[in-house]
Design an enzyme around this catalytic site. Sequence first.
Site: not given
Ligand code: CP
Ligand code: NVA
Length: 301
Positions: A100, A127, A130, A221, A260, A288
């Site tokens: 990430r 993502h 997701q 989101d 998400c 997930r």
């Molecule tokens: N939806 C998601 O990716 O959640 P986190 O940021 O908690 O991993």
């Molecule tokens: N769009 C959000 C998704 C979090 C799971 C972010 O990137 O923070």
Amino acid sequence: MNHLLSIKELSQAQLLDLLALAKKIKNNPADYRHALDGKSVVMLFEKPSLRTRVSFDIGINKLGGHCLYLDQQNGALGKREPVSDFASNLSCWADAIVARTYLHTTIEELAEHGKVPVINALSDLYHPCQALADFLTLSEKFDDVTKVKLAYLGDGNNVAHSLMYGAAILGATMTVVCPEGHFPADEVVTEVQQIAEQNGGQLILTSDLNAINEQDAVYTDTWISMGDDTSLAEIEAKFKPYQVTQALMDKLGAKYFMHCLPAYREVEATAEVVDGEGSLILDQAENRMHAQNAVLVTLLS
Ligand code: CP
Ligand code: NVA
């Protein structure tokens, strides 16, 4: 399939196969208890996470594999040593890398310089895990996921991008409704439109909430993603009309709400909707793990 960097690299058959495998793993976990025997997966996270981190860790464990979490939140990858060295060193020991990162290019570099599969656990652009979980969730609610009408409201961000690619690959119709200046990236829109056309799907982009018609599910989101230092006060007035309310759900005839998470109640959606009967947020969260396990089994066994 060598990596999962985005969803766009998947063919329709590969995407449908992943969803089918995720369902098999979900329904018959005992059959996959040894799928990752002897395999080690390193997880590198530059940003916080609840769902992704925990679902990968527990998911890998359920497949018989071993997971090692490397916290990069106190210093971006590439500061102490180049990303290329990170990738080549980790490949000496690990069987896969889950990452990430802020920049999507960091994930691409890991894949370029490593010798093992790389899975994108969220970057500024995509993502994919997701979106896989989300299409798995929809496929549990609808007999034919390729026919689902999905609307995404709010910020045209990483989550929106991956959903758009997924819908286009499936040949589904997706409507993306964003305030001016917050649309998905131009290059993503162009590519998604081409993929949708090839597969008999459609991508509709608009800022006009009155232009959207009947929908099966409405997705939103956060309006401000991780790494974006915009304050809510700066954008709230612009985004407020796109808040998902029960009145909007009713107007669109949408049975299901998706997010998400983490969700900011009374910001991008009202608590009534987030916690309402049609909310799929916990199905998405549970899925997930199953979707990611399907990716791991496909890449590693
Ligand atoms: N939806 C998601 O990716 O959640 P986190 O940021 O908690 O991993
Ligand atoms: N769009 C959000 C998704 C979090 C799971 C972010 O990137 O923070």
